[in-house]
Design a protein around this motif. Structure first.
Motif, PDB file in Angstrom:
ATOM      1  N   TYR A 197      34.399  46.148  51.146  1.00 44.76           N
ATOM      2  CA  TYR A 197      35.712  46.886  50.540  1.00 44.76           C
ATOM      3  C   TYR A 197      35.953  47.949  51.499  1.00 44.76           C
ATOM      4  CZ  TYR A 197      38.392  49.117  47.015  1.00 44.76           C
ATOM      5  OH  TYR A 197      39.486  49.631  46.500  1.00 44.76           O
ATOM      6  N   SER A 241      33.759  48.864  34.345  1.00 48.22           N
ATOM      7  CA  SER A 241      33.369  49.248  35.475  1.00 48.22           C
ATOM      8  C   SER A 241      32.276  50.064  35.624  1.00 48.22           C
ATOM      9  CB  SER A 241      34.526  50.061  36.485  1.00 48.22           C
ATOM     10  OG  SER A 241      34.971  51.050  35.883  1.00 48.22           O
ATOM     11  N   LYS A 291      30.810  45.268  43.906  1.00 52.42           N
ATOM     12  CA  LYS A 291      31.687  45.494  45.229  1.00 52.42           C
ATOM     13  C   LYS A 291      31.113  47.018  45.554  1.00 52.42           C
ATOM     14  CE  LYS A 291      35.589  47.695  44.165  1.00 52.42           C
ATOM     15  NZ  LYS A 291      37.253  47.830  43.676  1.00 52.42           N
ATOM     16  N   ASP A 325      41.067  51.219  33.751  1.00 46.83           N
ATOM     17  CA  ASP A 325      39.983  50.652  33.706  1.00 46.83           C
ATOM     18  C   ASP A 325      39.646  50.608  32.210  1.00 46.83           C
ATOM     19  OD1 ASP A 325      39.868  51.163  36.519  1.00 46.83           O
ATOM     20  OD2 ASP A 325      37.680  50.718  36.268  1.00 46.83           O
ATOM     21  N   SER A 340      33.391  50.382  42.641  1.00 44.81           N
ATOM     22  CA  SER A 340      32.940  50.593  43.971  1.00 44.81           C
ATOM     23  C   SER A 340      31.837  51.226  44.174  1.00 44.81           C
ATOM     24  CB  SER A 340      34.157  50.746  44.976  1.00 44.81           C
ATOM     25  OG  SER A 340      35.137  50.200  44.587  1.00 44.81           O
ATOM     26  N   ASP A 386      39.567  46.988  35.978  1.00 40.62           N
ATOM     27  CA  ASP A 386      38.358  46.496  35.361  1.00 40.62           C
ATOM     28  C   ASP A 386      38.277  46.399  33.808  1.00 40.62           C
ATOM     29  OD1 ASP A 386      37.233  45.751  38.195  1.00 40.62           O
ATOM     30  OD2 ASP A 386      36.748  47.730  38.242  1.00 40.62           O
ATOM     31  N   ASN A 432      38.958  38.738  38.688  1.00 39.20           N
ATOM     32  CA  ASN A 432      37.457  38.327  38.967  1.00 39.20           C
ATOM     33  C   ASN A 432      36.802  38.170  37.785  1.00 39.20           C
ATOM     34  OD1 ASN A 432      37.604  39.379  41.971  1.00 39.20           O
ATOM     35  ND2 ASN A 432      38.132  41.298  40.789  1.00 39.20           N
ATOM     36  N   ARG A 476      31.661  41.044  39.152  1.00 44.27           N
ATOM     37  CA  ARG A 476      31.770  41.237  40.705  1.00 44.27           C
ATOM     38  C   ARG A 476      30.957  42.421  41.022  1.00 44.27           C
ATOM     39  NH1 ARG A 476      37.616  43.814  42.869  1.00 44.27           N
ATOM     40  NH2 ARG A 476      37.358  44.970  40.892  1.00 44.27           N
ATOM     41  N   SER A 478      33.005  44.781  36.501  1.00 46.37           N
ATOM     42  CA  SER A 478      32.623  45.282  38.002  1.00 46.37           C
ATOM     43  C   SER A 478      31.598  46.106  38.368  1.00 46.37           C
ATOM     44  CB  SER A 478      33.912  45.517  38.901  1.00 46.37           C
ATOM     45  OG  SER A 478      34.623  44.486  38.999  1.00 46.37           O
ATOM     46  N   HIS A 519      40.478  43.027  35.891  1.00 43.75           N
ATOM     47  CA  HIS A 519      40.015  42.883  37.151  1.00 43.75           C
ATOM     48  C   HIS A 519      38.404  42.192  36.793  1.00 43.75           C
ATOM     49  CE1 HIS A 519      42.932  45.467  39.686  1.00 43.75           C
ATOM     50  NE2 HIS A 519      43.421  44.413  38.972  1.00 43.75           N
TER      51      HIS A 519
END
Length: 396
Positions: free
Chosen positions: A312, A224, A279, A199, A249, A221, A274, A277, A246, A243
């Motif tokens: 996810y 993130s 998630k 990341d 997660s 990411d 992506n 996003r 994001s 990615h």
């Protein structure tokens, strides 16, 4: 005439006095003078820690200077717990190099770690994590170390990072964790698109973080955003490969702080997995995401330009109920245009337990192979205004 000369001499004295006083008020610590070698081979960790100890002990503003060259640095922790100093600037004109043997720092968690510091600025320079061999180990499914984050700030306030480059990190490049008021400007992150868990910038449990005018290309990411993040501002970031940006997660823990007041604007995504996003794990949680603005974004051949994924659960493991408890609301997508690499350019897969609500689409124009793309919605409530392409599938 004599009076005028006396006045000039008095001004000269005052100028010299105040100029010298201001210079004397800044303590300077050159790591080479403390034993660091710019050859990329000699372990210079001790010299960097010595410079930090001296800067911390000083009651004056201090600068730690890293001249041009390559400096081998092992895992190092810079603690501000006992610092007397109100402000420490770290000016880097060279490159800091991690050990080539990933076992040397791979289990340490962090390569360069700051904790409980206030008013620290990192200006310029390059951090070379030398992660290539560790990535190869991970991709071969061998028993490998987790890897080290290149630069981490924990429990810190009023942080500034300006003009820093990070290349080939073993794991995350930059981490901001439990911090208040951090400003990252002109950051350059570079790692191959297939480098695992690299990341670019990860933010969690922090408030008042700003990321500006940065270029991030990595294997995970670009940015993130973890639990407990609020008042995050991201502007003028060029993302790719990677990615995307994001939120998540989220929702791994049943009791988890939420994410709120996030702005991502005037940024571009090129060839990424992506775009923007959200998630969440398909697990019970009291977490939430709310008050998010995605604005003025350009997508170029992005696989999932706009995506919310609340299912996810890699390999269907560790998701006991297969339903996310994270509540997602009040997210606005405004002036987002460009191209999708897949037919479905907008995807909202929300929780059956807590459907997404307050989703707003405004002036969105995404195409697939120069044709209108499609959208897909599950458990998503919202509205569309202005020109929205693909057609909105949100229910009101």
């Amino acid at each position: 005439m004599a009076g005028a000369l006396s006045l000039l001499l008095a001004f000269h004295f005052l100028f010299t006095f105040f100029n010298c006083s201001s210079l004397a008020a800044i303590a300077n610590y050159n790591v080479q003078n403390l034993g660091a070698k710019p050859d990329g081979k000699t372990d210079s960790t001790k010299a960097f820690l010595s410079a930090w100890a001296s800067a911390c002990a000083s009651t004056q503003a201090a600068t730690i200077y890293v001249p041009p060259g390559r400096y081998l640095l092992g895992a190092a922790t810079f603690s501000g717990q006992s610092c007397k100093n109100p402000a420490i600037n770290i000016r880097i004109d060279g490159t800091l190099v991690a050990p080539s043997n990933y076992d040397a720092i791979g289990n340490s968690g962090n390569w360069i770690k700051f904790e409980r510091v206030t008013g620290v600025s990192v200006i310029g320079g390059t951090l070379d994590g030398q992660g290539v061999d560790l990535w190869a180990c991970k991709n071969s499914d061998k028993n490998c170390p987790e890897g080290a984050t290149t630069l981490a700030f924990y429990n810190s306030n009023n942080i500034a990072i300006n003009g820093l480059s990070s290349i080939n990190s073993q794991k995350f490049h930059i981490l901001v964790d439990e911090c208040q008021n951090a400003k990252l400007v002109g950051i350059k992150v570079s790692a191959p698109g297939n480098s695992p868990n690299t990341d670019g910038i990860h933010v969690e449990k922090s408030t008042g973080v700003t990321i500006l005018n940065s270029k991030i290309g990595t294997g995970d990411d670009c940015v993130s955003i973890g639990p407990g993040t609020s008042k995050l501002w991201i502007e003028n970031v060029a993302c790719g490969p990677g990615h995307g940006i994001s939120i998540g997660s989220l929702g791994w823990d049943s009791q988890e702080p939420g994410v709120q007041n996030v702005t991502v604007k005037s940024s571009s995504f090129t060839g990424t997995e992506n775009g923007v996003r959200v998630k969440t794990w398909a697990r019970p949680s009291n977490g939430f995401v709310k008050y998010v603005l995605f604005q003025h974004l350009v997508m170029v051949n992005v696989q999932n330009p706009i995506i919310v994924d609340q299912n996810y659960c890699p390999d269907n493991k560790n998701c006991p109920n297969q339903v996310s408890g994270v509540k997602i609301s009040d997210i606005t997508y405004q002036d987002i245009h460009g191209s999708s690499a897949t037919e479905i350019a907008m995807k909202f897969v929300c929780s059956k337990q807590n459907p997404c609500n307050g989703i707003t689409l405004e002036d969105v124009n995404l195409n697939y192979k120069n044709e209108p793309a499609q959208s897909s919605c599950i458990n998503a409530d919202g509205k569309a205004t202005g020109i929205v392409q693909p057609n909105s599938c949100l229910y009101n």
